[in-house]
Design a protein around this motif. Structure first.
Motif, PDB file in Angstrom:
ATOM      1  N   GLN A  94     -16.511   3.461  -7.171  1.00 26.31           N
ATOM      2  CA  GLN A  94     -15.903   2.762  -6.040  1.00 26.31           C
ATOM      3  C   GLN A  94     -14.693   1.943  -6.469  1.00 26.31           C
ATOM      4  O   GLN A  94     -14.615   1.476  -7.622  1.00 26.31           O
ATOM      5  N   PHE A  95     -13.765   1.755  -5.532  1.00 29.60           N
ATOM      6  CA  PHE A  95     -12.510   1.063  -5.799  1.00 29.60           C
ATOM      7  C   PHE A  95     -12.193   0.109  -4.654  1.00 29.60           C
ATOM      8  O   PHE A  95     -12.595   0.329  -3.509  1.00 29.60           O
ATOM      9  N   ASN A  96     -11.442  -0.958  -4.985  1.00 31.04           N
ATOM     10  CA  ASN A  96     -11.094  -1.940  -3.953  1.00 31.04           C
ATOM     11  C   ASN A  96      -9.769  -1.627  -3.275  1.00 31.04           C
ATOM     12  O   ASN A  96      -9.395  -2.293  -2.319  1.00 31.04           O
ATOM     13  N   GLU A  97      -9.044  -0.609  -3.763  1.00 27.60           N
ATOM     14  CA  GLU A  97      -7.784  -0.209  -3.132  1.00 27.60           C
ATOM     15  C   GLU A  97      -7.752   1.297  -2.995  1.00 27.60           C
ATOM     16  O   GLU A  97      -8.241   2.034  -3.874  1.00 27.60           O
ATOM     17  N   GLY A 111      -5.108   3.124  -3.182  1.00 25.14           N
ATOM     18  CA  GLY A 111      -4.215   3.663  -4.211  1.00 25.14           C
ATOM     19  C   GLY A 111      -4.943   3.931  -5.516  1.00 25.14           C
ATOM     20  O   GLY A 111      -4.687   4.930  -6.196  1.00 25.14           O
ATOM     21  N   SER A 112      -5.874   3.035  -5.865  1.00 22.83           N
ATOM     22  CA  SER A 112      -6.662   3.227  -7.077  1.00 22.83           C
ATOM     23  C   SER A 112      -7.558   4.447  -6.955  1.00 22.83           C
ATOM     24  O   SER A 112      -7.768   5.184  -7.933  1.00 22.83           O
ATOM     25  N   LEU A 113      -8.087   4.682  -5.764  1.00 27.45           N
ATOM     26  CA  LEU A 113      -8.913   5.868  -5.547  1.00 27.45           C
ATOM     27  C   LEU A 113      -8.092   7.145  -5.700  1.00 27.45           C
ATOM     28  O   LEU A 113      -8.532   8.116  -6.323  1.00 27.45           O
ATOM     29  N   HIS A 155      -7.496   7.787  -9.290  1.00 26.98           N
ATOM     30  CA  HIS A 155      -8.731   8.229  -9.927  1.00 26.98           C
ATOM     31  C   HIS A 155      -9.036   9.688  -9.611  1.00 26.98           C
ATOM     32  O   HIS A 155      -9.533  10.427 -10.481  1.00 26.98           O
ATOM     33  N   MET A 156      -8.752  10.139  -8.394  1.00 31.77           N
ATOM     34  CA  MET A 156      -9.054  11.512  -7.980  1.00 31.77           C
ATOM     35  C   MET A 156      -8.341  12.526  -8.865  1.00 31.77           C
ATOM     36  O   MET A 156      -8.818  13.647  -9.057  1.00 31.77           O
ATOM     37  N   GLN A 174       3.627  15.910 -18.695  1.00 26.53           N
ATOM     38  CA  GLN A 174       3.272  15.476 -17.344  1.00 26.53           C
ATOM     39  C   GLN A 174       2.224  14.363 -17.375  1.00 26.53           C
ATOM     40  O   GLN A 174       1.402  14.293 -18.306  1.00 26.53           O
ATOM     41  N   PHE A 175       2.254  13.537 -16.326  1.00 24.26           N
ATOM     42  CA  PHE A 175       1.378  12.372 -16.259  1.00 24.26           C
ATOM     43  C   PHE A 175       0.800  12.250 -14.857  1.00 24.26           C
ATOM     44  O   PHE A 175       1.417  12.650 -13.861  1.00 24.26           O
ATOM     45  N   SER A 176      -0.375  11.645 -14.795  1.00 23.51           N
ATOM     46  CA  SER A 176      -1.057  11.471 -13.516  1.00 23.51           C
ATOM     47  C   SER A 176      -0.587  10.211 -12.789  1.00 23.51           C
ATOM     48  O   SER A 176      -0.783  10.089 -11.587  1.00 23.51           O
ATOM     49  N   GLU A 177       0.027   9.262 -13.502  1.00 21.13           N
ATOM     50  CA  GLU A 177       0.482   8.017 -12.888  1.00 21.13           C
ATOM     51  C   GLU A 177       1.942   7.760 -13.239  1.00 21.13           C
ATOM     52  O   GLU A 177       2.392   8.063 -14.356  1.00 21.13           O
ATOM     53  N   LEU A 178       2.654   7.172 -12.297  1.00 17.54           N
ATOM     54  CA  LEU A 178       4.068   6.876 -12.500  1.00 17.54           C
ATOM     55  C   LEU A 178       4.266   5.856 -13.615  1.00 17.54           C
ATOM     56  O   LEU A 178       5.207   5.960 -14.410  1.00 17.54           O
ATOM     57  N   GLY A 179       3.347   4.886 -13.676  1.00 22.61           N
ATOM     58  CA  GLY A 179       3.436   3.871 -14.726  1.00 22.61           C
ATOM     59  C   GLY A 179       3.342   4.476 -16.119  1.00 22.61           C
ATOM     60  O   GLY A 179       4.038   4.051 -17.045  1.00 22.61           O
TER      61      GLY A 179
END
Length: 737
Positions: A97-100, A102-104, A107-108, A125-130
């Motif tokens: 579970q996530f509180n946002e 965007g975090s979900l 995670h997906m 390649q990366f899963s997150e922009l950060g």
């Protein structure tokens, strides 16, 4: 209950999405609200107001729990979940579970494997922009986060925050089992596995389990044999980057770990920790059998063999086994003396001035064998200067002269003085020419017994001196000491002319000849001289035709081992030398150095005749022939001579008819690449050569030069009959007809 709230929230989101959906042509599609600060436009006034707070810094929404303020109500609501623990967004795959939302979504991607962010430099390649932004800093070298304490810079804020704890000493994460504290939460989690015994990472090859993923990855390399990290100095390979970094200190001589008690420095942290116990007296390793304690784990392991009876070191001569390597080495000397005695008893001629081998062996045994408990085993004589201890008073007296500089024994021939009588006796043989020690293998004689012992190893192949770093063995201690400098990076011998330093004295002597011009080694065949003997030996093979080094791939032979090593790279494709500017790789260091000059523009080779400069020595040599007129390359077909080998090869095509360069447009073939380039301009219409006088353009440089004579009036071609001059050779030939 959680699933109901999820459904409600999803219905609410869908209703909001329906409200927000804008049909083409509707008035809501317009963005009539404009920010006066940055000109950004918005379709709603409320959005503009929220945006304005990014300029004003206004944060009207405040958390009642921790007083933190936010510029938007939605941000405050999300923040409140950190206090309430509410996590309304649930992953359907793993129920996390996530509180946002965007975090979900992020995670997906761990389930779908989606990596939508791609690096344009290396296509990773990366899963997150950060993560992509952080990765890009490996290409740009950017390190925007700087430590105010030591000025060290970091590419990530989290790395800086962890680093700051080394200054503050803060360790906020505490183990509830043993109260040990850690600066990082990950370290605490890893530590907890020592209490729980959990080892979640399993090796598929041997089923061994590990508490950390990194330990499993390192272990896997013991099966694959993968060693991806290579030392550029000595080509040694390592399975871990950390081991390579530690190894590099053997070349640089870096010793970053310093003992605060005695200022002694170490290349490894583990060595410093072991050393510190000599000051603290700490002995953390305890024998469970007899409760004896030790300061080092290795010492405990060795001690355990006294209980287990294990003797892992075996003598290859007599199969006797020992628990310690040091004891085996001492034992091996008993074979060396016996072997030497056997060899020499059958071959050594009895001469009055040579020592008896049996006497030498007995003396050596007396020196080496000290019975436990005997007075000779004790070292009761101590030097007050350096605390070195000796078993005999005479040895202490000799040693003291190294501090006082006293040399009581003087040579009557040359007045040279010595600290020991034995050294004077040996020195006297340089005057008398006496060489009492003779090799029975080759009859060579020596003035010192020690020199004979060293020489005998060239026949027996014995190499008793071993490097502890790389296990390489040497026949002489001096050779080992010189070799050790390749690990420590020590270069004690300095050239007074150019300050260049060398690890070996002989290397310095050879180098000094580059300043003096001395070349004492002369070739008897062609009288060419060389500064070092090795170069002469290699040169001699050009006369004898000897090529002792053979390639196992193609059977090609070479006169120099270095040439063979370079040649082998044509088979392996190895290019160990990389240009840091453009990443181009080369098989030879010389080629890389020449290539680097294309970036630096350096032209170190200057023609003394016309001051023209060149980036390569070969180009200068070729150019010099334009002054000397030398043409060393001769065509065997027509006896025509050329100043460059490449020009001869091109000329040979006029005899063979070879035309390796083909036009892709019309299939016409040429014997020279330059001719093909000129021809291609007939297809492209390119005219790169322009007249500065009238702007007329030409496809060939020669045509431009002929054209320039119409402006200058130059007529270099003269008729020998009537002295008439012409601007073109063709016109002169037509005139002669």
């Amino acid at each position: 209950m959680a699933s109901t709230s999820n459904v409600q929230s999803s219905n609410k989101d869908s209703r909001n999405a329906e409200k927000d959906s804008v049909q083409p042509g509707s008035s809501r599609e317009e963005k009539c609200h404009k920010c006066e600060e940055c000109s950004k436009q918005f379709s709603r006034l409320s959005n503009l107001k929220s945006h304005m707070r990014s300029h004003t810094g206004d944060k009207p929404y405040r958390c009642a729990e921790c007083s933190r303020q936010f510029s938007e109500l939605g941000s405050l609501k999300r923040h409140k979940r950190t206090h309430t623990g509410e996590k309304p967004y649930k992953c359907e795959e793993c129920s996390k579970q996530f509180n946002e939302v965007g975090s979900l979504k992020k995670h997906m991607r761990t389930h779908t494997g989606e990596k939508p962010y791609r690096c344009e430099e290396c296509s990773k390649q990366f899963s997150e922009l950060g993560h992509l932004k952080t990765h890009l800093q490996t290409h740009t070298g950017e390190k925007p986060f700087r430590c105010e304490e030591c000025s060290r810079q970091f590419s990530r804020l989290s790395n800086l925050q962890r680093h700051m704890q080394t200054h503050t000493g803060e360790k906020p994460y505490k183990c509830e089992e043993c109260s040990k504290q850690f600066s990082q939460q990950g370290n605490l989690k890893t530590h907890m596995q020592t209490h729980t015994g959990e080892r979640p990472y399993k090796c598929e090859e041997c089923s061994r389990q590990f508490s950390q993923l990194a330990n499993l990855k390192r272990h896997i390399q013991t099966h694959t044999g993968d060693k991806p990290y290579m030392c550029e100095e000595c080509s040694k390979q390592f399975s871990e980057l950390s081991k390579l970094k530690i190894h590099l200190r053997t070349h640089t001589g870096e010793k970053p770990y310093k003992c605060e008690e005695c200022s002694r420095q170490f290349s490894r942290l583990g060595h410093l920790k072991d050393h510190m116990r000599t000051h603290t007296g700490e002995k953390p390793y305890r024998c469970e059998e007899c409760c004896r304690q030790f300061s080092e784990l290795g010492t405990l392991k060795t001690h355990m063999r006294t209980h287990t009876g294990e003797k892992p070191y075996k003598c290859e001569e007599c199969s006797k086994q020992f628990s310690r390597l040091r004891i085996l080495r001492k034992h091996m000397k008993t074979h060396k003396y016996v072997n030497v005695s056997v060899v020499r008893s059958t071959r050594m001629a009895s001469t009055s001035n040579m020592q008896s081998l049996d006497d030498i062996r007995r003396n050596a045994e007396k020196d080496d064998s000290v019975q436990p408990g005997s007075s000779r085993g004790k070292k009761c004589f101590r030097c007050e200067e350096c605390s070195t201890q000796f078993s005999q008073l005479g040895n202490l007296k000799k040693h003291k002269r190294t501090h006082t500089g006293e040399k009581p024994y003087r040579c009557e021939e040359c007045s040279k003085q010595f600290s020991e009588l034995g050294k004077l006796k040996i020195h006297m043989r340089t005057h008398t020419g006496e060489k009492p020690y003779k090799c029975e293998e080759c009859s060579r004689q020596f003035s010192e017994w020690k020199s004979l012992q060293t020489h005998m190893r060239t026949h027996t192949g014995e190499k008793p001196y071993r490097c502890e770093e790389c296990s390489r063995q040497f026949s002489q201690l001096a050779h080992l000491k010189g070799h050790m400098r390749t690990h420590t990076g020590e270069k004690p011998h300095k050239c007074e002319e150019c300050s260049k330093q060398f690890s070996h004295l002989n290397s310095l002597r050879i180098h000094v000849r580059s300043h003096t011009g001395e070349k004492p080694n002369k070739c008897e065949e062609c009288s060419r001289q060389f500064s070092d003997l090795g170069s002469l030996k290699i040169h001699m093979r050009t006369h004898t035709g000897e090529k002792p080094y053979r390639c196992e791939e193609c059977c090609k032979q070479f006169s120099d081992q270095g040439y063979l090593k370079k040649h082998m790279r044509t088979h392996t494709g190895e290019k160990p030398y990389k240009c840091e500017e453009c990443s181009r790789q080369f098989s030879r260091l010389g080629h890389l150095k020449e290539h680097m000059r294309t970036h630096t523009g350096e032209k170190p080779y200057k023609c003394e005749e016309c001051s023209r400069q060149f980036s390569q020595l070969g180009h200068l040599k070729g150019h010099m022939r334009t002054h000397t007129g030398e043409k060393p390359y001769r065509c065997e077909e027509c006896c025509r001579q050329f100043s460059e080998l490449g020009t001869l090869k091109t000329h040979m095509r006029t005899h063979t008819g070879e035309k390796p360069y083909k036009c892709e447009e019309c299939s016409k073939q040429f014997c020279q690449l330059s001719h093909l380039k000129k021809h291609k301009r007939t297809h492209t219409g390119e005219k790169p050569y322009r007249c500065e006088e009238c702007s007329k353009q030409f496809s060939q440089l020669g045509n431009l030069m002929v054209h320039m004579r119409t402006h200058t009036g130059e007529k270099p071609y003269m008729c020998e009959e009537c002295s008439k001059q012409f601007s073109q050779l063709g016109n002169l030939k037509a005139h002669k007809l």
